[in-house]
Design a protein around this motif. Sequence first.
Motif, PDB file in Angstrom:
ATOM      1  N   THR A  30      -3.982-100.911   3.094  1.00  0.00           N
ATOM      2  CA  THR A  30      -4.044 -99.975   4.214  1.00  0.00           C
ATOM      3  C   THR A  30      -2.777-100.077   5.047  1.00  0.00           C
ATOM      4  OG1 THR A  30      -5.052-101.520   5.791  1.00  0.00           O
ATOM      5  CG2 THR A  30      -6.562-100.320   4.329  1.00  0.00           C
ATOM      6  N   THR A  31      -2.471 -99.011   5.765  1.00  0.00           N
ATOM      7  CA  THR A  31      -1.307 -99.057   6.645  1.00  0.00           C
ATOM      8  C   THR A  31      -1.530-100.054   7.774  1.00  0.00           C
ATOM      9  OG1 THR A  31      -2.182 -97.087   7.767  1.00  0.00           O
ATOM     10  CG2 THR A  31      -0.470 -96.736   6.107  1.00  0.00           C
ATOM     11  N   ARG A  32      -2.762-100.260   8.184  1.00  0.00           N
ATOM     12  CA  ARG A  32      -3.062-101.260   9.218  1.00  0.00           C
ATOM     13  C   ARG A  32      -2.694-102.664   8.716  1.00  0.00           C
ATOM     14  NH1 ARG A  32      -7.501-104.645  10.497  1.00  0.00           N
ATOM     15  NH2 ARG A  32      -7.666-105.024  12.735  1.00  0.00           N
ATOM     16  N   THR A  33      -3.066-102.970   7.473  1.00  0.00           N
ATOM     17  CA  THR A  33      -2.729-104.266   6.887  1.00  0.00           C
ATOM     18  C   THR A  33      -1.222-104.442   6.823  1.00  0.00           C
ATOM     19  OG1 THR A  33      -4.750-104.264   5.577  1.00  0.00           O
ATOM     20  CG2 THR A  33      -2.986-105.711   4.825  1.00  0.00           C
ATOM     21  N   ARG A  34      -0.520-103.415   6.398  1.00  0.00           N
ATOM     22  CA  ARG A  34       0.933-103.484   6.309  1.00  0.00           C
ATOM     23  C   ARG A  34       1.557-103.716   7.685  1.00  0.00           C
ATOM     24  NH1 ARG A  34       3.347-101.443   1.528  1.00  0.00           N
ATOM     25  NH2 ARG A  34       1.823-100.698   0.036  1.00  0.00           N
ATOM     26  N   ALA A  35       1.084-102.991   8.685  1.00  0.00           N
ATOM     27  CA  ALA A  35       1.639-103.118  10.038  1.00  0.00           C
ATOM     28  C   ALA A  35       1.420-104.513  10.593  1.00  0.00           C
ATOM     29  CB  ALA A  35       1.024-102.066  10.954  1.00  0.00           C
ATOM     30  N   LEU A  36       0.234-105.040  10.424  1.00  0.00           N
ATOM     31  CA  LEU A  36      -0.039-106.373  10.964  1.00  0.00           C
ATOM     32  C   LEU A  36       0.761-107.438  10.220  1.00  0.00           C
ATOM     33  CD1 LEU A  36      -3.820-106.027  11.766  1.00  0.00           C
ATOM     34  CD2 LEU A  36      -1.944-106.324  13.393  1.00  0.00           C
ATOM     35  N   LEU A  37       0.909-107.297   8.913  1.00  0.00           N
ATOM     36  CA  LEU A  37       1.725-108.258   8.174  1.00  0.00           C
ATOM     37  C   LEU A  37       3.151-108.281   8.711  1.00  0.00           C
ATOM     38  CD1 LEU A  37       2.413-110.271   5.958  1.00  0.00           C
ATOM     39  CD2 LEU A  37       2.622-108.336   4.371  1.00  0.00           C
ATOM     40  N   ILE A  38       3.739-107.125   8.936  1.00  0.00           N
ATOM     41  CA  ILE A  38       5.104-107.076   9.470  1.00  0.00           C
ATOM     42  C   ILE A  38       5.155-107.758  10.838  1.00  0.00           C
ATOM     43  CG2 ILE A  38       6.980-105.566  10.251  1.00  0.00           C
ATOM     44  CD1 ILE A  38       6.608-105.645   7.175  1.00  0.00           C
ATOM     45  N   SER A  39       4.167-107.527  11.672  1.00  0.00           N
ATOM     46  CA  SER A  39       4.121-108.188  12.988  1.00  0.00           C
ATOM     47  C   SER A  39       4.043-109.704  12.833  1.00  0.00           C
ATOM     48  CB  SER A  39       2.918-107.693  13.798  1.00  0.00           C
ATOM     49  OG  SER A  39       3.061-106.347  14.115  1.00  0.00           O
ATOM     50  N   TYR A  40       3.180-110.174  11.937  1.00  0.00           N
ATOM     51  CA  TYR A  40       3.059-111.620  11.733  1.00  0.00           C
ATOM     52  C   TYR A  40       4.403-112.220  11.313  1.00  0.00           C
ATOM     53  CZ  TYR A  40      -1.939-110.414  11.368  1.00  0.00           C
ATOM     54  OH  TYR A  40      -3.204-109.925  11.591  1.00  0.00           O
ATOM     55  N   LEU A  41       5.116-111.505  10.457  1.00  0.00           N
ATOM     56  CA  LEU A  41       6.397-112.022   9.972  1.00  0.00           C
ATOM     57  C   LEU A  41       7.459-112.024  11.060  1.00  0.00           C
ATOM     58  CD1 LEU A  41       6.523-110.497   6.398  1.00  0.00           C
ATOM     59  CD2 LEU A  41       5.797-112.775   7.122  1.00  0.00           C
ATOM     60  N   LEU A  42       7.434-111.027  11.919  1.00  0.00           N
ATOM     61  CA  LEU A  42       8.391-111.011  13.038  1.00  0.00           C
ATOM     62  C   LEU A  42       8.223-112.249  13.915  1.00  0.00           C
ATOM     63  CD1 LEU A  42       8.262-107.279  14.145  1.00  0.00           C
ATOM     64  CD2 LEU A  42      10.239-108.501  13.225  1.00  0.00           C
ATOM     65  N   PHE A  43       6.990-112.701  14.054  1.00  0.00           N
ATOM     66  CA  PHE A  43       6.700-113.827  14.936  1.00  0.00           C
ATOM     67  C   PHE A  43       6.721-115.183  14.227  1.00  0.00           C
ATOM     68  CE2 PHE A  43       3.975-110.527  17.255  1.00  0.00           C
ATOM     69  CZ  PHE A  43       5.017-110.146  18.070  1.00  0.00           C
ATOM     70  N   SER A  44       6.714-115.185  12.881  1.00  0.00           N
ATOM     71  CA  SER A  44       6.559-116.462  12.179  1.00  0.00           C
ATOM     72  C   SER A  44       7.609-116.745  11.118  1.00  0.00           C
ATOM     73  CB  SER A  44       5.194-116.509  11.501  1.00  0.00           C
ATOM     74  OG  SER A  44       5.195-115.674  10.355  1.00  0.00           O
ATOM     75  N   GLY A  45       8.264-115.745  10.584  1.00  0.00           N
ATOM     76  CA  GLY A  45       9.228-115.953   9.512  1.00  0.00           C
ATOM     77  C   GLY A  45       8.609-116.188   8.151  1.00  0.00           C
ATOM     78  N   GLY A  46       7.309-116.050   8.021  1.00  0.00           N
ATOM     79  CA  GLY A  46       6.680-116.180   6.715  1.00  0.00           C
ATOM     80  C   GLY A  46       5.774-117.377   6.538  1.00  0.00           C
ATOM     81  N   ARG A  47       5.720-118.255   7.526  1.00  0.00           N
ATOM     82  CA  ARG A  47       4.774-119.383   7.532  1.00  0.00           C
ATOM     83  C   ARG A  47       3.945-119.230   8.797  1.00  0.00           C
ATOM     84  NH1 ARG A  47       5.750-123.062   3.503  1.00  0.00           N
ATOM     85  NH2 ARG A  47       4.321-124.527   4.472  1.00  0.00           N
ATOM     86  N   ILE A  48       2.707-118.799   8.622  1.00  0.00           N
ATOM     87  CA  ILE A  48       1.857-118.415   9.745  1.00  0.00           C
ATOM     88  C   ILE A  48       0.809-119.499   9.978  1.00  0.00           C
ATOM     89  CG2 ILE A  48       0.266-116.640  10.571  1.00  0.00           C
ATOM     90  CD1 ILE A  48       1.893-114.920   8.252  1.00  0.00           C
ATOM     91  N   PRO A  49       0.888-120.210  11.075  1.00  0.00           N
ATOM     92  CA  PRO A  49      -0.069-121.286  11.332  1.00  0.00           C
ATOM     93  C   PRO A  49      -1.503-120.758  11.421  1.00  0.00           C
ATOM     94  CG  PRO A  49       1.799-121.418  12.839  1.00  0.00           C
ATOM     95  CD  PRO A  49       1.886-120.096  12.140  1.00  0.00           C
ATOM     96  N   LEU A  50      -2.423-121.457  10.747  1.00  0.00           N
ATOM     97  CA  LEU A  50      -3.830-121.087  10.824  1.00  0.00           C
ATOM     98  C   LEU A  50      -4.338-121.168  12.262  1.00  0.00           C
ATOM     99  CD1 LEU A  50      -5.205-122.965   7.676  1.00  0.00           C
ATOM    100  CD2 LEU A  50      -4.721-120.536   7.881  1.00  0.00           C
ATOM    101  N   LEU A  51      -3.764-122.057  13.043  1.00  0.00           N
ATOM    102  CA  LEU A  51      -4.183-122.236  14.438  1.00  0.00           C
ATOM    103  C   LEU A  51      -3.664-121.131  15.357  1.00  0.00           C
ATOM    104  CD1 LEU A  51      -3.568-126.074  14.778  1.00  0.00           C
ATOM    105  CD2 LEU A  51      -5.750-124.914  14.484  1.00  0.00           C
ATOM    106  N   GLY A  52      -2.815-120.258  14.834  1.00  0.00           N
ATOM    107  CA  GLY A  52      -2.226-119.187  15.628  1.00  0.00           C
ATOM    108  C   GLY A  52      -0.736-119.420  15.835  1.00  0.00           C
TER     109      GLY A  52
END
Length: 130
Positions: A55-77
Amino acid sequence: MLEMGEETAKRIINAVAVAIDGKPSSAKTFASSPYQDLSSYGDWDQDNNNSKFDTTRTRALLISYLLFSGGRIPLLGIQIGERWFRPDKWVAGALVKRGFFDIDEASSEFVVTPAGWEYVAETLETHFTG
């Protein structure tokens, strides 16, 4: 820790969501401390998540997560300023099921896979280039 405030982070998430999904994101969960109840992937309650949809929602959120994490996203946030941003549980689970995230239990992180990075490239090419 990223040096920005929660409101700036929300603006970024919404801008990416509008560019990709056509509407602001409703998935902007922040807390004042890490999500200790999500320290293991088993805590993410994915037994009923059968979503593998693209979904486009999934794609958008993934891009946001990467902007904030660089590709390693802590389970704790993801720590943003004095707040913690939690990835959407359903989206994260779908990304795992699609093979776009692996779980690194030792570091308690989602890790974007090579297939996940291909998904990111496809998303950017589709939504950010003419």
